[in-house]
Enzyme design. Structure first.
Site, short mmCIF file in Angstrom:
data_model
loop_
_atom_site.label_atom_id
_atom_site.label_comp_id
_atom_site.label_asym_id
_atom_site.label_seq_id
_atom_site.Cartn_x
_atom_site.Cartn_y
_atom_site.Cartn_z
N GLY A 202 -109.14 41.12 67.53
CA GLY A 202 -108.62 39.96 66.62
C GLY A 202 -106.88 40.58 66.01
N GLU A 224 -108.85 45.55 70.73
CA GLU A 224 -108.17 44.52 71.45
C GLU A 224 -107.13 43.33 70.60
OE1 GLU A 224 -108.27 43.97 74.78
OE2 GLU A 224 -109.32 45.62 75.06
N CYS A 258 -104.36 35.05 73.51
CA CYS A 258 -103.81 36.65 72.83
C CYS A 258 -102.66 36.91 74.05
CB CYS A 258 -105.31 37.23 73.10
SG CYS A 258 -106.07 37.60 74.30
P1 NAD Z 1 -108.10 38.63 62.80
O1 NAD Z 1 -108.18 40.15 63.13
O2 NAD Z 1 -107.86 37.03 61.37
O3 NAD Z 1 -110.05 38.13 63.22
C1 NAD Z 1 -110.41 38.57 63.97
C2 NAD Z 1 -112.66 39.10 63.15
O4 NAD Z 1 -112.17 40.00 62.25
C3 NAD Z 1 -112.71 37.94 62.48
O5 NAD Z 1 -113.90 37.83 62.89
C4 NAD Z 1 -112.63 37.81 60.98
O6 NAD Z 1 -113.76 37.55 60.46
C5 NAD Z 1 -113.07 39.46 60.84
N1 NAD Z 1 -112.04 40.05 59.82
C6 NAD Z 1 -110.70 39.15 59.51
N2 NAD Z 1 -110.03 39.90 58.22
C7 NAD Z 1 -110.70 40.99 58.51
C8 NAD Z 1 -111.07 42.21 57.18
N3 NAD Z 1 -110.44 42.28 55.68
N4 NAD Z 1 -111.71 43.37 57.97
C9 NAD Z 1 -113.15 43.10 59.20
N5 NAD Z 1 -112.54 42.25 59.58
C10 NAD Z 1 -112.13 40.93 59.30
O7 NAD Z 1 -108.11 37.57 64.59
P2 NAD Z 1 -108.09 35.72 64.29
O8 NAD Z 1 -107.09 35.42 63.61
O9 NAD Z 1 -109.49 35.99 64.47
O10 NAD Z 1 -107.21 36.29 66.16
C11 NAD Z 1 -106.12 35.84 66.43
C12 NAD Z 1 -105.47 37.74 66.64
O11 NAD Z 1 -106.44 37.89 67.91
C13 NAD Z 1 -104.62 37.07 67.13
O12 NAD Z 1 -103.28 38.20 66.53
C14 NAD Z 1 -104.59 37.33 68.94
O13 NAD Z 1 -103.42 37.76 69.85
C15 NAD Z 1 -105.39 38.42 68.82
N6 NAD Z 1 -106.60 38.63 70.25
C16 NAD Z 1 -106.60 39.91 70.44
C17 NAD Z 1 -107.06 39.45 71.76
C18 NAD Z 1 -106.76 40.49 72.55
O14 NAD Z 1 -108.33 40.67 74.26
N7 NAD Z 1 -106.53 41.65 73.18
C19 NAD Z 1 -107.50 38.32 72.17
C20 NAD Z 1 -108.03 37.48 71.07
C21 NAD Z 1 -107.02 37.57 70.40
#
Ligand code: NAD
Length: 482
Positions: A202, A224, A258
């Site tokens: 995330g 990640e 990502c």
């Molecule tokens: P996000 O961080 O908003 O959410 C990811 C997950 O975390 C979701 O399941 C969400 O419910 C949970 N979450 C949200 N707030 C939280 C909190 N306060 N405490 C605990 N969990 C929480 O990310 P997103 O919008 O779903 O994805 C986009 C981001 O992810 C971008 O920055 C992207 O670059 C990154 N990403 C990285 C990879 C990688 O492999 N490195 C792959 C895909 C996406």
């Protein structure tokens, strides 16, 4: 607004149910721990079979969530998942085998090896942008390494989240693998449990929240994360080829990737020619019948109104700071549609150049010397991916050696993540730890270092107390020669 898990929980009632599930998995953990490579492989085969039988349902769930084209779901969700299973099945026996290590002279008489044991009960928190692949890929590594797992998929892609739950219920026992659906409150509740490992995919902001929660139990983490992945196109590049790969890398999943190229540093002399190639390529990919990109069945939508507004805001803010829309630019809030859009004259301080874009907006930034391009990249947090379009080996080498990034691709975008022999992950702000193939297996394993000693007289006993002058003489020799 990101909640801080160290503050009092808002979803307290849920914690008990989740704790019961966690305890159930903890009780069952020894069974998975003892499972042979064949038994672990059988679990993975069941998963693989389910995916192929339910291929259409997987495509439909992605289409329902953000109009992702079925072909793109095949290519970017199902294919890499099946590839990971195949690679794991082919190598698992070898990965699980204890690895013997050499014995140094100072430890003569001993034998040593590294033994791989599962971490235990693991938590996988996944994002919405590749909602199937990014939940199942770490699960494959976790199962291969003999762990139990709870998966918390993203709430922003509810159709895929429900499908993941059905898949897990049909393929596994809850004591092995379970899916818990919900938003950040559910994630916050889960993070209060003493997981043995947390694999989070995330944003960097939420990654920090996860790491703080993990610190409470000293759970190990793989993070990640994301960030701005730069591209350099130099004056020796094949510009048609670069445009084809860049536009695909930027527009697959409507830029919500990502490792999507975030911005392009282009040698100033070739910027007009690159732009012309991009115009041709966008037309060819998404508007071949001249009906408009919005009519294309090969182009996904922005996941929801919130992210659409965020991207529209980035576009507006960039234009207000002087940016020019060179290609594209049309948007439709009713359909969460944003056309592939290339921008020039972008101010470095505009939000477009400060935040991860995560959508189909592509700024072109001209540079004069390669050194200035490197300085531009290195003035920002370490990226997840670095892309180089160049025919010059010297320039390729210079860019690889002078930029730290989680991964890199030369004359290509994104594909490095599909290579099972390469570690996938970030550096610093873009992540901690690596995934995929053997690296994923290791992320979910405790590498136990084992030393086996002979019984009776051994060299080290000569240095036990009392530390007489003779013993100290031996220690001096040890320090000097061994
Ligand atoms: P996000 O961080 O908003 O959410 C990811 C997950 O975390 C979701 O399941 C969400 O419910 C949970 N979450 C949200 N707030 C939280 C909190 N306060 N405490 C605990 N969990 C929480 O990310 P997103 O919008 O779903 O994805 C986009 C981001 O992810 C971008 O920055 C992207 O670059 C990154 N990403 C990285 C990879 C990688 O492999 N490195 C792959 C895909 C996406």
């Amino acid at each position: 607004m990101i909640s801080d898990v160290t503050s009092p929980p808002t979803a307290a009632p849920q914690v008990d149910t989740l704790r019961a599930l966690f305890e159930q998995q903890r009780q069952h953990q020894p069974v998975l721990r003892r499972a042979s490579a064949t038994e672990r492989g059988q679990r993975l085969r069941r998963l693989s079979d389910w995916i192929m039988v339910n291929r259409t349902a997987i495509q439909e769930a992605h289409y329902a969530d953000f109009r992702k084209p079925a072909a793109e779901t095949d290519l970017t969700e199902i294919w890499p998942t099946q590839g990971e299973i195949k690679h794991t099945l082919a190598h698992l026996k070898q990965w699980m085998r204890p690895r013997k290590v050499k014995t140094p002279l100072s430890l003569l008489g001993t034998t040593s090896w590294v033994q791989y044991e599962p971490r235990g009960v693991c938590l996988i928190i996944s994002p919405w942008n590749y909602p199937f692949y990014l939940a199942v890929d770490p699960l494959i590594s976790a199962l291969a390494a003999g762990n139990c797992c709870i998966i918390k998929p993203s709430e922003l892609t509810p159709h895929v989240a429900a499908l993941l739950r059905r898949m897990v219920e049909e393929v596994f026992e809850p004591s092995e693998v379970a899916v818990v659906e919900g938003d950040k409150d559910v994630a916050t509740a889960l993070l209060q449990l003493p997981f043995d490992h947390i694999f989070f995919t995330g944003s960097p902001q939420v990654g920090k929240v996860v790491m703080r929660a993990a610190a409470e139990h000293l759970s190990s983490v793989t993070l990640e994360l994301g960030g701005k992945s730069p591209v350099v196109v130099d004056e020796t590049a094949n510009l048609r080829d670069a445009a084809e790969k860049l536009i695909w890398g930027k527009c697959v999943n409507a830029g919500q990737t990502c490792v999507a190229p975030d911005y392009v540093l282009v040698q100033e002399k070739v910027q007009p020619a690159l732009l012309a190639e991009m115009r041709t390529v966008i037309h060819q990919y998404y508007n071949p019948a001249d009906a408009g990109v919005q009519e294309s069945t090969s182009y996904a939508r922005i996941v929801n109104g919130h992210h659409f507004a965020r991207l529209a805001g980035l576009l507006e803010d960039a234009q207000a700071a002087g940016a020019t829309i060179a290609l594209g630019g049309s948007i439709d809030p009713d359909q969460c549609f944003i056309e592939p859009t290339v921008l020039t004259h972008v101010a470095p301080e505009s939000r477009l150049m400060q935040e991860e874009i995560f959508g189909p907006l592509l700024p072109l930034v001209p540079y004069t010397t390669l050194q200035s391009a490197v300085e531009y990249i290195n003035a920002r947090p370490k990226p997840l991916a670095q892309y180089i379009f160049s025919r010059s080996r010297e320039n390729q080498q210079y860019l690889l050696e002078n930029v730290t990034a989680g991964g890199a691709a030369i004359n290509e975008t994104i594909l490095h993540l599909a290579h099972a022999e390469l570690p996938f992950g970030g550096a610093g702000n873009s992540g901690i730890g690596k995934a995929h193939g053997h690296f994923g297996f290791l992320a979910f394993s405790n590498e136990k270092g084992v030393l086996k000693q002979r019984l009776g007289r051994t060299g080290i006993k000569l240095m036990y107390p009392p530390y007489t002058p003779k013993v100290r003489g031996l220690i001096n020799m040890l320090l000097k020669y061994l």
